[in-house]
Design a protein around this motif. Structure first.
Motif, PDB file in Angstrom:
ATOM      1  N   ALA A 193     -79.862 -38.391 -24.827  1.00  0.00           N
ATOM      2  CA  ALA A 193     -80.711 -39.020 -26.013  1.00  0.00           C
ATOM      3  C   ALA A 193     -82.174 -38.098 -26.200  1.00  0.00           C
ATOM      4  O   ALA A 193     -82.523 -37.912 -27.388  1.00  0.00           O
ATOM      5  N   MET A 194     -82.913 -37.718 -24.858  1.00  0.00           N
ATOM      6  CA  MET A 194     -84.192 -36.958 -25.059  1.00  0.00           C
ATOM      7  C   MET A 194     -83.756 -35.717 -25.652  1.00  0.00           C
ATOM      8  O   MET A 194     -84.506 -35.282 -26.547  1.00  0.00           O
ATOM      9  N   LEU A 195     -82.564 -35.083 -25.380  1.00  0.00           N
ATOM     10  CA  LEU A 195     -82.339 -33.688 -25.866  1.00  0.00           C
ATOM     11  C   LEU A 195     -82.072 -33.728 -27.570  1.00  0.00           C
ATOM     12  O   LEU A 195     -82.600 -32.970 -28.379  1.00  0.00           O
ATOM     13  N   VAL A 196     -81.592 -34.864 -27.897  1.00  0.00           N
ATOM     14  CA  VAL A 196     -81.293 -35.130 -29.216  1.00  0.00           C
ATOM     15  C   VAL A 196     -82.647 -35.434 -29.921  1.00  0.00           C
ATOM     16  O   VAL A 196     -82.827 -34.935 -31.048  1.00  0.00           O
ATOM     17  N   GLY A 197     -83.357 -36.017 -29.061  1.00  0.00           N
ATOM     18  CA  GLY A 197     -84.730 -36.330 -29.781  1.00  0.00           C
ATOM     19  C   GLY A 197     -85.554 -35.153 -30.109  1.00  0.00           C
ATOM     20  O   GLY A 197     -86.056 -34.773 -30.937  1.00  0.00           O
ATOM     21  N   VAL A 198     -85.277 -34.277 -28.866  1.00  0.00           N
ATOM     22  CA  VAL A 198     -86.289 -33.208 -28.911  1.00  0.00           C
ATOM     23  C   VAL A 198     -85.738 -32.335 -30.220  1.00  0.00           C
ATOM     24  O   VAL A 198     -86.610 -31.362 -30.672  1.00  0.00           O
ATOM     25  N   SER A 199     -84.406 -32.288 -30.479  1.00  0.00           N
ATOM     26  CA  SER A 199     -83.928 -31.384 -31.428  1.00  0.00           C
ATOM     27  C   SER A 199     -84.712 -31.622 -33.016  1.00  0.00           C
ATOM     28  O   SER A 199     -84.588 -30.638 -33.740  1.00  0.00           O
ATOM     29  N   PHE A 200     -85.086 -32.966 -33.082  1.00  0.00           N
ATOM     30  CA  PHE A 200     -86.024 -33.059 -34.446  1.00  0.00           C
ATOM     31  C   PHE A 200     -87.279 -32.284 -34.278  1.00  0.00           C
ATOM     32  O   PHE A 200     -87.822 -32.071 -35.572  1.00  0.00           O
ATOM     33  N   ILE A 201     -87.870 -31.548 -33.401  1.00  0.00           N
ATOM     34  CA  ILE A 201     -88.988 -30.747 -33.422  1.00  0.00           C
ATOM     35  C   ILE A 201     -88.749 -29.664 -34.346  1.00  0.00           C
ATOM     36  O   ILE A 201     -89.822 -29.194 -35.056  1.00  0.00           O
ATOM     37  N   GLY A 202     -87.333 -29.087 -34.751  1.00  0.00           N
ATOM     38  CA  GLY A 202     -87.267 -28.246 -35.611  1.00  0.00           C
ATOM     39  C   GLY A 202     -87.661 -28.516 -36.973  1.00  0.00           C
ATOM     40  O   GLY A 202     -88.054 -27.692 -38.078  1.00  0.00           O
ATOM     41  N   LEU A 203     -87.843 -29.947 -37.244  1.00  0.00           N
ATOM     42  CA  LEU A 203     -88.430 -30.308 -38.563  1.00  0.00           C
ATOM     43  C   LEU A 203     -89.875 -30.596 -38.769  1.00  0.00           C
ATOM     44  O   LEU A 203     -90.299 -30.750 -39.744  1.00  0.00           O
ATOM     45  N   ILE A 204     -90.529 -30.123 -37.866  1.00  0.00           N
ATOM     46  CA  ILE A 204     -91.902 -30.281 -37.610  1.00  0.00           C
ATOM     47  C   ILE A 204     -92.492 -28.980 -37.866  1.00  0.00           C
ATOM     48  O   ILE A 204     -93.423 -28.762 -38.909  1.00  0.00           O
ATOM     49  N   GLY A 205     -92.311 -28.117 -37.180  1.00  0.00           N
ATOM     50  CA  GLY A 205     -93.072 -26.602 -37.433  1.00  0.00           C
ATOM     51  C   GLY A 205     -92.421 -25.835 -38.508  1.00  0.00           C
ATOM     52  O   GLY A 205     -93.026 -24.943 -38.714  1.00  0.00           O
ATOM     53  N   ASN A 206     -91.524 -26.416 -39.267  1.00  0.00           N
ATOM     54  CA  ASN A 206     -90.878 -25.594 -40.544  1.00  0.00           C
ATOM     55  C   ASN A 206     -90.842 -26.461 -41.635  1.00  0.00           C
ATOM     56  O   ASN A 206     -89.696 -26.971 -41.866  1.00  0.00           O
ATOM     57  N   LEU A 207     -91.666 -27.093 -42.274  1.00  0.00           N
ATOM     58  CA  LEU A 207     -91.723 -27.741 -43.232  1.00  0.00           C
ATOM     59  C   LEU A 207     -91.155 -27.121 -44.555  1.00  0.00           C
ATOM     60  O   LEU A 207     -90.709 -27.883 -45.491  1.00  0.00           O
ATOM     61  N   ARG A 208     -90.931 -25.994 -44.656  1.00  0.00           N
ATOM     62  CA  ARG A 208     -90.304 -25.346 -45.832  1.00  0.00           C
ATOM     63  C   ARG A 208     -88.807 -25.366 -45.892  1.00  0.00           C
ATOM     64  O   ARG A 208     -88.316 -24.990 -46.936  1.00  0.00           O
ATOM     65  N   GLY A 209     -88.355 -25.839 -44.587  1.00  0.00           N
ATOM     66  CA  GLY A 209     -87.053 -25.841 -44.453  1.00  0.00           C
ATOM     67  C   GLY A 209     -86.138 -24.511 -44.193  1.00  0.00           C
ATOM     68  O   GLY A 209     -84.847 -24.311 -44.306  1.00  0.00           O
ATOM     69  N   ARG A 210     -86.931 -23.380 -44.172  1.00  0.00           N
ATOM     70  CA  ARG A 210     -86.443 -21.996 -43.858  1.00  0.00           C
ATOM     71  C   ARG A 210     -86.982 -21.267 -42.690  1.00  0.00           C
ATOM     72  O   ARG A 210     -88.422 -21.733 -42.656  1.00  0.00           O
TER      73      ARG A 210
END
Length: 444
Positions: A104-121
């Protein structure tokens, strides 16, 4: 509800993968709800993750699938032996819960990818820091931030390095050793939580006084050894610049704020589990609900199923841990103790045994837990036991092919756990010698 680029991405997702992604998301939500008054059946988290693993099983790389299959089969076999060989009472409904909190923690951490790259690429990489300086930045960054963010730091730093090119062995070893050595002293590590439970009378100041210097020695050994074995001239490292540190330091500050202020009753792993997805939501909402839901939708349908390797390994390793601990408890019932007293010789023998079991493929938590179950520690012996267990954990997780860090590196970046073990053997031998000396100094 999605962005204009969403349909093409979603059209390529097979129904089986989409269902698995939704199951993984459901498991995460069940785990987060468990921290609130709205908690559901605690077993639902594990059931959801195992359902996703079953759906994604044909897509798991062959080597990983074989390893996960053997772990699960061995764990089930040990449970059956404990039940029918020793008459153990087994809560079968809870047998799929092993390591579900870590998943569950690993899955939660995967959402970090949606923070540092707000342009989607992906953002174009800048000029990398290479050589000894880059290696030092990787080790130090993972070590310092990992003391708070634990395993999630490896993904933050590793994913940043992987944007340029697939991770090389020096980079993987820097990630491995930077995190594993933090187990020697960090009060927020799972190792410290386990040890404090097993040895509640331990003196943390004494452990810190011996563990922190040993951790610095681990960094020094890495800085000396790896440049001699590898050409680091083109090996990118983690930059300790303010821009690179902004995201992990911000996350660390948030975690500490929740741990000491808002939710002190929750463990660090629990806080990370819900804080990372929540931060992703907050970071994306300024672009509107439609944008945010679209990104979350694509993340659930594409990124979460791509975690099949690491999820399957952790779940199957958790089943093995359940089987081993259940069999050990059933077999040692009756008050038998391994040592009459726990002194220098006993501590060194215990350290070497736990590390050897890690090399053989057992997670150090198994060796430490089994060791504690066959000891009757006096209060004065608990500090020595605690440091011995932490040192064995730090060395064992670096070299053990089934440790959390190596399972994560294997599942996320495709490196063989057996190769990581071979590459770390020399390092483990040096650290084992230094740990034995530290144990002797503490016990003296």
């Amino acid at each position: 509800m999605s962005s204009p680029t969403a349909p093409a991405a979603e059209a390529a997702v097979a129904p089986r993968h989409a269902l698995a992604g939704l199951a993984i998301l459901a498991g995460l939500l069940c785990q987060i709800l468990g921290f609130t008054p709205l908690a559901l059946d605690p077993h639902l988290t594990g059931y959801a993750f195992w359902l996703a693993t079953a759906l994604l099983w044909p897509d798991i790389p062959g080597r990983t699938r074989r390893q996960a299959g053997w772990l699960a089969a061995l764990g089930l076999g040990l449970l059956l032996l404990a039940r029918f060989g020793y008459g153990a009472v087994i809560d079968w409904a809870a047998m799929l819960d092993g390591n579900s909190f870590v998943v569950a923690m690993l899955v939660g951490v995967s959402f970090i990818g949606l923070i540092g790259n707000l342009r989607g690429r992906p953002r174009p990489p800048g000029h990398p820091v290479t050589g000894r300086r880059g290696l030092a930045g990787t080790w130090l960054g993972v070590h310092l931030l990992g003391t708070i963010l634990n395993l999630s730091t490896v993904f933050m730093v590793g994913d940043r390095l992987a944007r340029r090119a697939p991770l090389t062995m020096p980079q993987l070893l820097g990630l491995n050793r930077g995190l594993s050595s933090a187990a020697l002293w960090s009060p927020f590590f799972a190792s410290m939580g386990i040890v404090m439970t097993l040895a509640p009378a331990m003196d943390y100041a004494t452990v810190l006084a011996h563990g922190l210097p040993l951790a610095l020695c681990a960094g020094l050994v890495t800085m000396i050894e790896l440049p001699r074995r590898f050409d680091l001239s083109d090996t990118a490292g983690f930059s300790m610049s303010p821009r690179s540190l902004l995201l992990p330091v911000s996350m660390a500050a948030l975690v500490m704020g929740f741990h000491y202020g808002l939710t002190p009753e929750l463990s660090m792993v629990s806080i990370i589990t819900f804080l990372m997805p929540a931060s992703a939501l907050v970071a994306n909402l300024p672009k509107g609900p439609r944008w945010t839901l679209g990104r979350l939708h694509r993340h659930a349908l594409t990124r979460l199923p791509a975690m099949r390797g690491e999820i399957s390994l952790f779940l199957c390793a958790g089943l093995l841990t359940k089987g081993l601990s259940t069999l050990a408890n059933a077999a040692t019932e009756g008050g038998w103790t391994l040592f009459d007293a726990f002194g220098t010789g006993e501590a060194i023998a215990s350290f070497l045994a736990v590390v050897a079991s890690a090399v053989a493929g057992l997670h150090p938590i198994i060796g430490v837990s089994v060791l504690a179950s066959v000891l009757d520690l006096a209060a004065a012996e608990q500090t020595l036991f605690a440091f011995t267990a932490l040192a064995a954990w730090a060395v064992g997780t670096s070299v053990g092919p089934l440790s959390g860090i190596n399972l994560s590196l294997q599942g996320r970046y495709g490196v063989s756990g057996t190769r990581m073990m071979r590459e770390n053997l020399r390092y483990a031998l040096v650290m084992a010698a230094l740990a034995v000396a530290a144990i002797w100094l503490l016990s003296s």
